[in-house]
Design an enzyme around this catalytic site. Structure first.
Site, PDB file in Angstrom:
ATOM      1  CB  CYS A  45      -0.950  -0.027   1.246  1.00  0.00           C
ATOM      2  SG  CYS A  45      -2.307  -1.498   1.219  1.00  0.00           S
ATOM      3  CG  ASP A 139     -24.545   8.497 -12.572  1.00  0.00           C
ATOM      4  OD1 ASP A 139     -23.188   8.029 -12.323  1.00  0.00           O
ATOM      5  OD2 ASP A 139     -25.005   7.727 -13.561  1.00  0.00           O
TER       6      ASP A 139
END
Length: 219
Positions: A45, A139
């Site tokens: 990470c 959206d």
């Protein structure tokens, strides 16, 4: 029900390294990339967060906002950021959510609803399912979901390529073939009849089979 492509991305409020946000308001009229990590100070990470920081201008060009997540608190993210800068040459230049109550991880089906307790007591293996990428449109609907194991670093060039396809196909009635890259030929969507296609593409198309109608990428 698990989140699926086309589902509305769950809204939430959360503390981040750049202050408190309400997710849908934060997205606004942009696209968003929500990516999660099982634990701060983990090696794979660390490389991912540094790589994404360097690539942020590419996401900016595409009007895509970046936001990360880990179940560790925001102050831990800040300390981790210094390690990322030192080892990767760039620190996160986007907000990181401190999901210490597991709210977002549960909303996005990355951890079971029963998860509770002190996040500092959890190991990366406890949170190994928190290795997701969600691409969310203006959206507020989920357009793409990728899930990576802890031992495989994410390919952000592939994520950029997929976003190029998502944005193109949201604007034009086309699909992109395997390994497509920006500027290459595309396929007329199956929802477009030949009669409609003749109006959209008066110069015609190449069709090795009737159901594969190939045209240059729309501009």
């Amino acid at each position: 029900m698990p989140l699926q492509i086309g589902s509305v991305a769950p809204d939430f409020e959360a503390e981040t390294t750049q202050g408190k946000i309400k997710f849908h308001d934060w997205i606004g009229d942009s696209w968003a990339l929500l990516f999660s990590h099982p634990k701060d100070f983990t090696p794979v990470c660390t490389t991912e967060l540094g790589a994404l920081a360097k690539l942020k201008p590419e996401f900016d060009k595409r009007a895509v906002k970046l936001i990360g997540l880990s179940v560790d608190p925001v102050d831990q993210h800040a300390k981790w950021s210094e390690d990322i800068r030192e080892t990767q040459g760039a620190a996160p230049n986007y907000p990181m959510i401190g999901d210490t109550d597991y709210n977002v991880s549960k909303l996005y089906d990355m951890l079971p609803a029963s998860t509770s307790g002190d996040p500092s007591k959890r190991t990366p293996a406890d949170n190994q399912t928190v290795r997701n990428v969600f691409v969310i449109g203006p959206d507020k609907k989920i357009k793409l979901v990728l899930v990576y194991p802890m031992t495989t670093g994410r390919n952000f060039q592939e994520i950029l390529r997929a976003i190029d396809s998502l944005q193109l196909t949201a604007k034009h009635r086309v699909a992109t073939p395997s390994d497509w890259k920006q500027g290459e030929d595309v396929i007329i969507a199956g929802s477009v009849s030949d009669d409609e296609a003749k109006k959209i593409y008066p110069d015609g198309w190449r069709a090795p089979k009737p159901y594969i109608r190939i045209v240059p990428q729309p501009r």
